[in-house]
Design a protein around this motif. Structure first.
Motif: not given
Ligand code: ADP
Ligand code: MG
Lengths: 363, 410
Positions: B310-317, B320
């Motif tokens: 989810a974090a990755r899909s929200l734009g986090a590397t 992060v």
């Protein structure tokens, strides 16, 4: 809102996890900008896998995925800018609702004041304006769902993926959320790829439904097309209620097929997906399209039916009968003419218009 | 109405009766456990800790003096009855050889008391009296020095703080004030500091090694995970002594590590890896690593993969996503692991004793030293109490944030 502009396109995409079995076999699909496309299919048919490839969490084994006309096969998930709503919501438990919503904006290095404004705006949009300080664990399932949706939208993603987002909610809440998701979709004009195994959900929400089975799109069509004009037996049986009869093709002419059923009776149907004369076919007819005791002069054929069971459902009557050896033949009759009410054990004649019955492949 | 009220009260009575029965049953069920804990846990520890302030031995050696000196105002010199009492006591204690013991104990407070008592004991038979006051002062003028009597009065109380003060490098001076001991005798504060320092260092090392280890383990296939688990548990299948000794073999000057490094040409002189602080860190980290890895692994294997996705899909590397979404969720595991490793490290004894140098010994070593070499249970208990206090305060501070009961080991 819908345009002809292609937003996402799968080109000959294949996926295998183990190098032996193809989970997705040759997927070709164009999704228009602003379109609401649903992937519908039984569990294990490869829907989630398609979504994961689009989001960038699984590489395609073969083929290409285009986004805004560019291949995104080699772009990592965080650079794709695709919003995603997970089945279990995946709200970060150690952050408040507002922090969850701010997360995608913070990683985009947006300034603080702008973030607060956007977060409040999106909270208001999902009618959760008061809940910014709560933790996800302090919210009900439906509320968590709204926040998950808000989080996928807050960074202005143009494409939102949802993997069975309403699976964990009860029926009433599910229907309400369906309505709200659809509403938001229309308001924002984003493209949505929605995954579900619930056909009524798919029928009510989608512009277009892709019926998945065994890693293949069986049919991609609008809800009414899918229901009225299934292109193969799997779709006919998966969508809505359906009676099937098997038989052998006698003649093919003018798009119609004359078929001899296993009982020896002869009927007519629209030839949709059939082989040659002499091969077998599966006839599919919706319960509400069957005519009982018709005026014999006005129909091309009638066959025998024996009433097994009647269920009174108020606005219509459901009747289970034996037709051409099929004990589960269902018909629905509108509750309008008392003189035509049937009795259990009665022998009747049934018929249908040839174009209401579809001759399809045998499965 | 009346009937209703009657049946109402009887209902209440019935409810109370069943509740009471339940309560009795519950108490009955935990009583054996409680008694067991009391007998085998709380009472021994309590008795042990009491030893750190217990002073009854002194009163047994000098019963008359103890009673007589209670009334002394502390000003000037005590009166004749006190002198008489101490002579009587010494007459018994000297032949029993318990007088020397008392002398050693009093020497703690005032150097010279031991020699005073043994000298007086030796010459006791030649002493004329009663009255003894004059005679004793004539025998040794220390008996006329009020400082000795102040120390004696304090030394004959039922309880004493001298041992606890000693663990903090404090003592009573001859005017009954608490002061620092001379610098050359001040060792315990630095030992406590060293113990805490080594424990923190080992905890950090365990975390640095254990976190990635647990992470890999939690995300590995079943086969790899089992192999890693066996590797970790191997530590428990060999005795502490064998494990520690094998580190000596590995780390010593002609050991495996130095041989390889020299063979590879990386060093020309063997490195000092053992019998110093480095050896202590290596061996303790090895032994305590499982206590860090297990709670971490338990917490990590309960974190579903979709959070990071989810974090990755929200734009986090991925970095992060890892530090902002994954790591915070492992906090209960980090807390529990650190607490377990730190508390155990505080009490470590054999490992530093074997692989450390003289400057690397921890508090427990001195507890053992006082028990085995000096037979000074009081000092051992006082040091033990210090350990318990450090652990306890740590638990109070961190206990709110880390609840060990939340950790499931699966
Ligand atoms: N990470 C994975 N590794 C191996 N096989 C997987 C993985 N994810 C899904 N599969 C397999 O791929 C097939 C399709 O799964 P999935 O895409 O999740 O189906 P759906 O979402 O339609 O239920 C299933 O047979 C499933 O067992
Ligand atoms: Mg799925």
């Amino acid at each position: 809102m819908k345009t002809d502009d292609v937003h996402v396109s799968f080109k000959n995409v294949q996926k295998s996890y183990d190098g032996i079995k193809l989970v997705v076999k040759d997927l070709n699909l164009d999704i228009g900008r602003g379109e609401f496309v649903t992937m519908l299919g039984p569990s294990g048919s490869g829907k989630t896998t398609c979504l994961m490839m689009l989001a960038g969490f699984e590489p395609a084994t073969q083929g290409e995925i285009m986004f805004d006309g560019r291949s995104i096969n080699n772009i990592p998930p965080h650079k794709r800018g695709i919003g995603m709503v997970f089945q279990n919501y995946a709200l970060f438990p150690h952050m408040t609702v507002a922090q969850n919503l701010a997360f995608p904006l913070e990683v985009r290095k947006m300034e603080k004041a702008k973030i607060d404004e956007k977060v409040q705006h999106v909270l208001d949009m999902v009618e959760m304006g008061e809940f910014g300080d709560r933790r996800p664990a302090q919210l009900s399932g439906g509320q968590q769902q709204r926040i998950a949706l808000a989080r996928a939208l807050v960074f202005d993603a143009e494409l939102v993926l949802m993997d069975e987002p309403l699976g964990a909610l009860d029926k009433q809440l599910r229907e309400q959320m369906q309505y709200e998701i659809k509403n938001i979709h229309e308001q924002l004009g984003v493209s949505v790829v929605y995954v579900t195994h619930d056909q009524s959900e798919a029928l009510t929400m989608s512009d277009r439904i892709c019926v998945f089975n065994d890693g293949i799109i069986q049919q991609a069509a609008s809800p009414d097309d899918l229901y009225e004009r299934p292109e193969n037996s799997f779709v006919a049986q998966f969508i809505g209620e359906n009676n099937t009869l098997t038989g052998t093709i006698d003649t093919l002419h003018d798009g119609l097929a004359d078929v001899t059923l296993e009982s020896g009776e002869k009927v007519s149907a629209a030839a949709i997906k059939v082989g040659k004369v002499g091969e077998s076919t599966m006839l599919s007819v919706r319960p509400e399209r069957v005519i009982v005791n018709p005026d014999e002069s006005k129909v091309p054929f009638t066959i025998a039916g024996h009433v097994q069971k009647l269920i009174y459902l108020g606005d219509h009557i459901r009747c289970r009968m034996t037709v051409a050896g099929n004990d589960e033949f269902i018909i629905k009759m509108p509750n309008d003419s008392e003189d035509r009410l049937l009795a259990v054990g009665e022998d009747v004649r049934v018929s249908w218009k040839p174009e209401d019955c579809r001759a399809l492949d045998v499965i | 109405m009346v009937e209703e009220a009657v049946s109402g009260t009887s209902l209440l009575k019935k409810l109370r009766r069943t509740e009471r029965r339940k309560k009795i049953e519950a108490v009955g069920l935990i009583t054996p456990l409680f008694v067991l804990m009391l007998i085998f846990y709380f009472i021994p520890i309590g008795l042990m800790l009491y030893k750190s302030i217990d002073n009854s031995q002194m009163r047994e050696i000098m019963p008359h003096t103890a009673r007589a000196i209670e009334h002394w105002s502390g000003k000037g010199l005590p009166d004749e009855p006190v002198y008489t009492a101490i002579v009587e006591d010494m007459k018994v204690a000297y032949p029993n050889r318990t007088l020397a013991k008392a002398g050693r104990r009093l020497n703690f407070d005032l150097v010279g008391f031991h020699s005073l008592l043994s000298k007086t004991g030796r010459k006791l038979r030649k002493l004329k009296g009663p009255p003894y006051k004059e005679a004793l002062i004539k025998l040794d003028k220390k008996w006329g020095d009020p400082r000795y009597w102040t120390v004696l009065q304090r030394g004959l109380k039922n309880t004493t703080l001298i041992y606890l003060l000693a663990t903090l490098d404090l003592r009573y001076d001859d005017k009954n004030n608490i002061t620092h001991v001379p610098d050359e005798q001040a060792i315990y504060v630095s030992i406590i500091g060293r113990t805490i320092y080594i424990s923190i260092f080992v905890t950090v090392l365990c975390l640095v090694i254990g976190f990635p280890f647990a992470y890999i383990m939690a995300n590995a296939t079943t086969r790899v995970r089992n192999l890693m688990m066996i590797g970790l548990m191997l530590v428990f299948w060999t005795s502490l002594l064998v494990r520690t000794l094998s580190w000596i073999l590995v780390l010593q000057n002609k050991g495996v590590v130095n041989s390889i490094l020299m063979w590879a040409g990386l060093i020309s002189q063997p490195l000092d890896l053992v019998f110093n602080r480095i050896g202590v860190y290596i061996a303790m980290t090895h032994v305590l690593l499982p206590f860090m890895v297990l709670p971490l692994f338990s917490v990590m294997s309960g974190i579903p993969s979709y959070y990071v996705r989810a974090a990755r899909s929200l734009g986090a590397t991925s970095i992060v996503a890892f530090f902002r979404v994954y790591v915070p969720q492992t906090k209960p595991g980090i807390g529990a692991g650190c607490l377990m490793v730190f508390i155990q490290a505080l009490g470590y004894y054999i490992t530093p004793a074997l692989v450390g140098g003289p400057k690397d010994q921890m508090l427990s070593y001195f507890v053992a030293f006082f028990v085995n070499e000096r037979v000074n249970w009081s000092m051992a208990s006082a040091l033990g109490l210090m350990l318990l206090l450090i652990t306890g305060s740590l638990y109070l501070i961190l206990g709110k944030h880390v609840s060990i009961t939340n950790i499931k080991l699966n």
